[in-house]
Design a protein around this motif. Structure first.
Motif, mmCIF file in Angstrom:
data_model
loop_
_atom_site.group_PDB
_atom_site.id
_atom_site.type_symbol
_atom_site.label_atom_id
_atom_site.label_comp_id
_atom_site.label_asym_id
_atom_site.label_seq_id
_atom_site.Cartn_x
_atom_site.Cartn_y
_atom_site.Cartn_z
ATOM 1 N N GLY A 154 0.822 -1.207 0.000
ATOM 2 C CA GLY A 154 0.000 0.000 0.000
ATOM 3 C C GLY A 154 0.856 1.256 0.000
ATOM 4 O O GLY A 154 0.552 2.233 -0.699
ATOM 5 N N MET A 155 1.939 1.224 0.763
ATOM 6 C CA MET A 155 2.838 2.373 0.784
ATOM 7 C C MET A 155 3.495 2.554 -0.583
ATOM 8 O O MET A 155 3.631 3.680 -1.073
ATOM 9 N N HIS A 156 3.859 1.460 -1.218
ATOM 10 C CA HIS A 156 4.467 1.541 -2.546
ATOM 11 C C HIS A 156 3.480 2.147 -3.546
ATOM 12 O O HIS A 156 3.841 3.019 -4.329
ATOM 13 N N ARG A 157 2.222 1.684 -3.488
ATOM 14 C CA ARG A 157 1.205 2.201 -4.405
ATOM 15 C C ARG A 157 0.944 3.682 -4.197
ATOM 16 O O ARG A 157 0.658 4.400 -5.143
ATOM 17 N N ASN A 158 1.017 4.139 -2.953
ATOM 18 C CA ASN A 158 0.643 5.514 -2.627
ATOM 19 C C ASN A 158 1.823 6.396 -2.228
ATOM 20 O O ASN A 158 1.624 7.453 -1.639
ATOM 21 N N ARG A 159 3.032 5.994 -2.553
ATOM 22 C CA ARG A 159 4.179 6.763 -2.068
ATOM 23 C C ARG A 159 4.246 8.157 -2.670
ATOM 24 O O ARG A 159 4.772 9.067 -2.053
ATOM 25 N N ALA A 160 3.679 8.366 -3.848
ATOM 26 C CA ALA A 160 3.671 9.707 -4.437
ATOM 27 C C ALA A 160 2.808 10.660 -3.610
ATOM 28 O O ALA A 160 3.058 11.863 -3.579
ATOM 29 N N ALA A 161 1.823 10.136 -2.921
ATOM 30 C CA ALA A 161 0.930 10.964 -2.114
ATOM 31 C C ALA A 161 1.503 11.252 -0.729
ATOM 32 O O ALA A 161 0.987 12.120 -0.021
#
Length: 174
Positions: free
Chosen positions: A44-51
């Motif tokens: 989840g962190m990888h998917r949302n790291r841009a945010a």
């Protein structure tokens, strides 16, 4: 956020993976589930790291994700068990589980397993992860006052369970 500000997930994994697995292990009932919870949190962190605006907040984000994933896993299990009429087979604990913790630690963990979920989460985050009341409140999405009252109730219940010898191997599954 620029590319230079991005979270180094590999370093975050190396430095915090084991700590997050230990946290998840205390919230769910087995190591394999705990590892799954932590893996999902990192994904989840990888998917949302841009945010993620502040790379310094990555550990807090990850901790909250582990707590939330643990809650979700326990809710799914509870739902499945409520709908299945078939008895679950008893699964023996791993052969080395007795060696990993001293008996007194196992008694305390069995007693903690008997606490309501919110009280268990507060105690685990406070005394295992050594988080402040404010950090616990942020991780669980509750007020500091709720953290204090849940911790107090949990400690009272834990003392009663331990005094009654209620931390037996036959503690109710979560």
């Amino acid at each position: 956020m620029t590319a230079d500000d991005s979270v180094d997930l590999a370093e975050l994994y190396r430095t915090h993976h084991l700590q997050m697995v230990r946290l998840a292990r205390l919230l769910v009932d087995d190591l394999a589930s705990a590892e799954d919870v932590v893996q999902e949190a990192f994904l989840g962190m990888h998917r949302n790291r841009a945010a993620l605006r502040d790379s310094g907040a990555a550990v807090g984000y990850l901790r909250r994700a582990v707590v939330n994933q643990s809650r979700s896993m326990l809710r799914r299990r509870r739902t499945v068990r409520a709908h299945l009429k078939v008895a679950e087979p008893e699964i023996a604990p791993p052969a080395d589980s007795e060696v990993l913790l001293a008996e007194e630690h196992q008694q305390v963990l069995r007693a903690v397993d008997q606490l309501p979920p919110r009280q268990r989460e507060v105690l685990v985050l406070r005394y295992w992860s050594d988080m402040s009341e404010a950090e616990i409140a942020a991780a669980l999405g509750i007020s500091k006052g709720t953290v204090k009252s849940q911790a107090s109730r949990a400690m009272t219940a834990l003392a009663q369970i331990m005094a009654e010898g209620g931390a037996s191997d036959e503690s109710a599954p979560r």
